[in-house]
Design a protein around this motif. Structure first.
Motif, PDB file in Angstrom:
ATOM      1  N   LEU A   8       0.848  -1.186   0.000  1.00 42.62           N
ATOM      2  CA  LEU A   8       0.000   0.000   0.000  1.00 42.62           C
ATOM      3  C   LEU A   8       0.889   1.243   0.000  1.00 42.62           C
ATOM      4  O   LEU A   8       1.859   1.319   0.760  1.00 42.62           O
ATOM      5  CB  LEU A   8      -0.915  -0.002   1.226  1.00 42.62           C
ATOM      6  N   VAL A   9       0.558   2.194  -0.843  1.00 40.07           N
ATOM      7  CA  VAL A   9       1.280   3.463  -0.890  1.00 40.07           C
ATOM      8  C   VAL A   9       0.426   4.514  -0.194  1.00 40.07           C
ATOM      9  O   VAL A   9      -0.656   4.871  -0.670  1.00 40.07           O
ATOM     10  CB  VAL A   9       1.601   3.890  -2.334  1.00 40.07           C
ATOM     11  N   ALA A  10       0.906   5.000   0.943  1.00 36.36           N
ATOM     12  CA  ALA A  10       0.140   5.933   1.773  1.00 36.36           C
ATOM     13  C   ALA A  10       0.390   7.366   1.317  1.00 36.36           C
ATOM     14  O   ALA A  10       0.861   8.205   2.078  1.00 36.36           O
ATOM     15  CB  ALA A  10       0.517   5.748   3.241  1.00 36.36           C
ATOM     16  N   ASN A  11       0.078   7.637   0.063  1.00 36.16           N
ATOM     17  CA  ASN A  11       0.320   8.951  -0.502  1.00 36.16           C
ATOM     18  C   ASN A  11      -0.534   9.122  -1.746  1.00 36.16           C
ATOM     19  O   ASN A  11      -1.347   8.249  -2.072  1.00 36.16           O
ATOM     20  CB  ASN A  11       1.810   9.161  -0.809  1.00 36.16           C
ATOM     21  N   ARG A  12      -0.320  10.193  -2.461  1.00 38.01           N
ATOM     22  CA  ARG A  12      -1.167  10.555  -3.591  1.00 38.01           C
ATOM     23  C   ARG A  12      -0.315  11.110  -4.721  1.00 38.01           C
ATOM     24  O   ARG A  12       0.891  11.250  -4.596  1.00 38.01           O
ATOM     25  CB  ARG A  12      -2.198  11.610  -3.168  1.00 38.01           C
ATOM     26  N   GLY A  13      -0.966  11.441  -5.850  1.00 39.61           N
ATOM     27  CA  GLY A  13      -0.310  12.190  -6.917  1.00 39.61           C
ATOM     28  C   GLY A  13       0.880  11.494  -7.531  1.00 39.61           C
ATOM     29  O   GLY A  13       0.953  10.273  -7.624  1.00 39.61           O
ATOM     30  N   VAL A  33      -4.725   4.585  -1.773  1.00 43.45           N
ATOM     31  CA  VAL A  33      -5.744   5.177  -0.914  1.00 43.45           C
ATOM     32  C   VAL A  33      -6.083   6.544  -1.482  1.00 43.45           C
ATOM     33  O   VAL A  33      -5.256   7.161  -2.163  1.00 43.45           O
ATOM     34  CB  VAL A  33      -5.261   5.299   0.551  1.00 43.45           C
ATOM     35  N   TYR A  34      -7.298   7.022  -1.207  1.00 43.70           N
ATOM     36  CA  TYR A  34      -7.677   8.300  -1.788  1.00 43.70           C
ATOM     37  C   TYR A  34      -8.667   9.038  -0.896  1.00 43.70           C
ATOM     38  O   TYR A  34      -9.457   8.443  -0.170  1.00 43.70           O
ATOM     39  CB  TYR A  34      -8.269   8.122  -3.185  1.00 43.70           C
ATOM     40  N   SER A  35      -8.578  10.359  -0.958  1.00 43.41           N
ATOM     41  CA  SER A  35      -9.525  11.239  -0.289  1.00 43.41           C
ATOM     42  C   SER A  35     -10.707  11.485  -1.216  1.00 43.41           C
ATOM     43  O   SER A  35     -10.673  11.141  -2.405  1.00 43.41           O
ATOM     44  CB  SER A  35      -8.849  12.566   0.045  1.00 43.41           C
ATOM     45  N   ASP A  48      -3.734  -1.219  -8.619  1.00 46.49           N
ATOM     46  CA  ASP A  48      -4.438  -2.488  -8.804  1.00 46.49           C
ATOM     47  C   ASP A  48      -5.745  -2.507  -8.014  1.00 46.49           C
ATOM     48  O   ASP A  48      -6.703  -3.167  -8.403  1.00 46.49           O
ATOM     49  CB  ASP A  48      -3.540  -3.651  -8.372  1.00 46.49           C
ATOM     50  N   GLU A  49      -5.756  -1.806  -6.900  1.00 48.95           N
ATOM     51  CA  GLU A  49      -6.984  -1.593  -6.160  1.00 48.95           C
ATOM     52  C   GLU A  49      -6.857  -0.295  -5.385  1.00 48.95           C
ATOM     53  O   GLU A  49      -5.748   0.133  -5.050  1.00 48.95           O
ATOM     54  CB  GLU A  49      -7.297  -2.755  -5.219  1.00 48.95           C
ATOM     55  N   ALA A  50      -8.005   0.344  -5.107  1.00 48.13           N
ATOM     56  CA  ALA A  50      -7.987   1.647  -4.443  1.00 48.13           C
ATOM     57  C   ALA A  50      -9.051   1.673  -3.364  1.00 48.13           C
ATOM     58  O   ALA A  50     -10.154   1.147  -3.545  1.00 48.13           O
ATOM     59  CB  ALA A  50      -8.216   2.766  -5.454  1.00 48.13           C
ATOM     60  N   HIS A  51      -8.726   2.318  -2.240  1.00 45.19           N
ATOM     61  CA  HIS A  51      -9.618   2.348  -1.091  1.00 45.19           C
ATOM     62  C   HIS A  51      -9.802   3.772  -0.594  1.00 45.19           C
ATOM     63  O   HIS A  51      -8.833   4.513  -0.424  1.00 45.19           O
ATOM     64  CB  HIS A  51      -9.054   1.485   0.046  1.00 45.19           C
ATOM     65  N   ARG A  52     -11.060   4.118  -0.347  1.00 43.25           N
ATOM     66  CA  ARG A  52     -11.401   5.442   0.162  1.00 43.25           C
ATOM     67  C   ARG A  52     -10.974   5.560   1.630  1.00 43.25           C
ATOM     68  O   ARG A  52     -11.098   4.605   2.401  1.00 43.25           O
ATOM     69  CB  ARG A  52     -12.905   5.656   0.028  1.00 43.25           C
ATOM     70  N   ALA A  59      -8.349  17.489   3.115  1.00 37.71           N
ATOM     71  CA  ALA A  59      -6.969  17.911   3.345  1.00 37.71           C
ATOM     72  C   ALA A  59      -6.301  17.076   4.415  1.00 37.71           C
ATOM     73  O   ALA A  59      -5.080  16.924   4.431  1.00 37.71           O
ATOM     74  CB  ALA A  59      -6.935  19.388   3.737  1.00 37.71           C
ATOM     75  N   ASP A  60      -7.097  16.495   5.324  1.00 36.48           N
ATOM     76  CA  ASP A  60      -6.545  15.707   6.422  1.00 36.48           C
ATOM     77  C   ASP A  60      -6.580  14.205   6.162  1.00 36.48           C
ATOM     78  O   ASP A  60      -6.067  13.434   6.976  1.00 36.48           O
ATOM     79  CB  ASP A  60      -7.333  15.990   7.713  1.00 36.48           C
ATOM     80  N   SER A  61      -7.180  13.788   5.070  1.00 33.10           N
ATOM     81  CA  SER A  61      -7.411  12.355   4.856  1.00 33.10           C
ATOM     82  C   SER A  61      -6.136  11.528   4.903  1.00 33.10           C
ATOM     83  O   SER A  61      -6.105  10.446   5.497  1.00 33.10           O
ATOM     84  CB  SER A  61      -8.121  12.138   3.517  1.00 33.10           C
ATOM     85  N   TYR A  62      -5.071  12.021   4.260  1.00 32.81           N
ATOM     86  CA  TYR A  62      -3.838  11.240   4.152  1.00 32.81           C
ATOM     87  C   TYR A  62      -3.010  11.270   5.440  1.00 32.81           C
ATOM     88  O   TYR A  62      -1.935  10.666   5.498  1.00 32.81           O
ATOM     89  CB  TYR A  62      -2.999  11.740   2.977  1.00 32.81           C
ATOM     90  N   LEU A  63      -3.516  11.953   6.459  1.00 28.79           N
ATOM     91  CA  LEU A  63      -2.844  11.969   7.758  1.00 28.79           C
ATOM     92  C   LEU A  63      -3.484  10.996   8.742  1.00 28.79           C
ATOM     93  O   LEU A  63      -3.038  10.895   9.884  1.00 28.79           O
ATOM     94  CB  LEU A  63      -2.880  13.388   8.347  1.00 28.79           C
TER      95      LEU A  63
END
Length: 598
Positions: A8-13, A33-35, A48-52, A59-63
């Motif tokens: 799992l990559v705990a980041n975005r972009g 993961v995504y906000s 391959d898979e994505a989770h909300r 703005a705080d989701s990834y924290l």
């Protein structure tokens, strides 16, 4: 690599996309993961898979560390890669990951703690005999503490958040009059971005080079450095251009600062990728600045000249494997340059420029790499960092790399938000950059901003004449329509592209003109961006002069000081700390003072 089947990559972009690419080459499943703001982001589509990450402020989701760990467990991910930013240097999150039985792809939490506090790191390095910039090794708890330190080491001084990084929590005071504002702002940013308001003081070197060293360390006692990167070209103490090798570093200095970096990593029993940052003064002195316990935004230039995939090494190290190279195996081939293409307006002091990307085309050809997390139709959100893409070129030497970068910049098409494409073209044409100087007085100059605007306008004209970014008529735009389903918290989607009605572009332009109306002639001070008011420095009836601070607005993780354009008195004040403001919203109205009051 057989050790992991899912990470799992705990980041975005762009950093999430960049890590996914290495995982795919290794045959490892990529979990995103995504906000809510990132439902339609490229990193979500490529995983391959994505989770909300759940409802609430995006703005705080990834924290939300506990939520991310829970998602990893439900997805069956054996490891978590944090990318950079957000939770990458959070020792508490690293411990949470390990306690859940998940592998942390990063340094040990103890090493993050040791180097995460800049104050503690300075003291540790000083004790080890490494030169540090003159300053304090204890937190400054008051304005008086800063004034006392400044009296000892001399102005200008840098007031820095102990847990800071990336230009956040760093303010310069060039005189005693500027100390209070610098102290309060650095503390506020440290608390907001790093949950740590502690600050310290060090001598601000006026025109040094920012030179950092990439290190890799495994669990078998092997530590190597991959040469240096020069990150001197900055605005607001945030990097804009990085290159390797540094124009100011020869083989002897490279060996010396490389040894400092390796020693620093060994001193904290480091594992994974890390960066030892330092300042190279005009007299040749090299000072330890800090250690970033993560992969850096600019790691791509090191990969270009060494041929080493740094993310792959991170994954190998986390799996218990030794490094795939020794120090003798590391060689630098040619020269690489990276330009950060931010959604910022150089003509307005690098203010953030969020908005929808209406056209997008990346450059290509030999020696060109683009790390990006966007496509045409995507929104550059004001909730996150304004980085749109990283453009990296590699060639046989610096001059060839510079020319290749100019060619690639000219090919790059991004329409919608204002970006730094024109700025980078203008900068790379200047004598100071060609000669490898620091360009300190050029980067934020009005002349460079004007040249950047010229180049950007010419680029837009050529794009329209050429038929747009994707070969269609520039007047024909398409809009992506996404039909999304969420089943047990996991996202599934169907994407359609439909042609926009002919009036859509005219409507966008009308909205842009409406937002951009200036209130200067009426005495109104308007917010130049969408954001959050952090503080207000004026009150109704109070006198102000041109250049006085009116308020501070945070947008895209940057604090922006809004100042008065004229002398007068505050006739109306329409905001207070904590308010959300839109682009163009009136903050206050300045009425001209009478002659006897002036």
């Amino acid at each position: 690599m057989e050790t992991f089947t899912k990470i799992l990559v705990a980041n975005r972009g762009e950093v999430a996309v960049r890590v996914f690419r290495t995982l795919r080459e290794l045959g490892i499943g990529a979990v995103a993961v995504y906000s809510d703001a990132d439902r339609d982001a490229l990193h979500v589509a490529l995983a391959d898979e994505a989770h909300r990450l759940g409802p609430g402020p995006s703005a705080d989701s990834y924290l939300r560390g506990a939520v991310i760990v829970d998602v990893a467990l439900r997805a069956g991910a054996e490891a978590i890669h944090p990318g950079y930013g957000f939770l990458a240097e959070n020792a508490g999150f690293a411990r949470m990951v390990e306690e859940a039985g998940i592998v942390w792809i990063g340094p040990p939490p103890a090493a993050i703690d040791a180097m995460g506090s800049k104050i503690a790191a300075r003291e540790r390095m000083r004790a080890a005999g490494v030169s540090v910039v003159p300053g304090t090794t204890e937190p400054a708890s008051s304005v008086e503490d800063v004034l006392e330190a400044a009296a000892e080491i001399g102005y200008p001084v840098a007031v820095k958040a102990s847990a800071g990084g990336g230009g956040k929590g760093l303010r310069i005071a060039r005189s005693a009059d500027e100390v209070e504002r610098a102290f309060e702002t650095a503390r506020r940013e440290g608390e907001a971005y790093f949950a740590d308001a502690a600050v310290y003081v060090e001598r601000y070197l006026d025109d040094p080079r920012h030179v950092e060293v990439q290190v890799l360390a495994d669990a078998h006692g092997n530590v190597v450095h991959l040469g240096e990167r020069d990150c001197t070209i900055q605005r607001r103490h945030q990097k804009l251009v990085e290159e390797t090798p540094s124009p100011a570093v020869d083989a002897e200095l490279r060996s010396r600062i490389g040894a400092i970096a390796v020693d620093a990593a060994r001193a904290v029993e480091y594992r994974s990728a890390g960066t030892v940052e330092g300042l190279l003064d005009t007299d040749g002195s090299y000072y330890f600045l800090e250690m970033n316990t993560r992969v850096q935004v600019e790691h791509a230039v090191t990969e270009a000249v060494t041929g080493i995939d740094i993310v792959r090494e991170q994954v190998r190290i986390a799996a218990g494997e030794p490094l795939s190279m020794t120090q003798d195996d590391v060689a630098l081939y040619g020269h690489a340059i990276e330009c950060r293409i931010n959604a910022e307006d150089v003509t307005r002091g690098f203010l953030p420029s969020p908005g929808r990307i209406t056209a997008y085309r990346e450059p290509g050809g030999i020696g060109v790499r683009v790390d990006s997390g966007v496509r045409a139709g995507d929104e550059v959100s004001d909730l996150y960092d304004p980085l749109v893409a990283k453009l990296v070129v590699h060639d046989v030497d610096r001059e060839h790399a510079r020319r290749r970068m100019l060619r690639a910049l000219a090919e790059f098409v991004i329409e919608g938000p204002t970006t730094l494409l024109g700025f980078h073209r203008a900068l790379l044409e200047t004598p100071c950059f060609i000669e490898g100087r620091t360009c300190q007085d050029v980067v934020e100059s009005e002349a460079l901003a004007e040249r950047a605007q010229e180049l950007e306008q010419l680029s837009h004209v050529r794009t329209r004449i050429g038929g747009g970014a994707d070969g269609r008529s520039a007047s024909t735009q398409t809009r992506e329509r996404v039909v999304a389903l969420e089943v047990d918290g996991r996202r599934h989607e169907v994407r359609l592209r439909v042609e926009e009605p002919p009036w859509a572009e005219l409507a966008r332009r009308h909205r842009a003109r409406s937002r951009g109306l200036s209130g200067d002639a009426t005495g109104a001070i308007r917010s130049p961006m969408q954001g959050t008011v952090l503080s207000v420095q004026v009150e109704i009836g109070g006198a102000v002069r041109a250049g006085d601070l009116v308020c501070v607005v945070e947008a895209m993780k940057m604090e922006n000081e809004i100042v008065s354009h004229t002398d007068g008195r505050v006739a109306e004040l329409r905001v207070q700390a904590g308010d959300q403001v839109s682009n163009g919203k009136v903050i206050c109205v300045i009425a001209a003072s009478s002659g006897d009051e002036a």
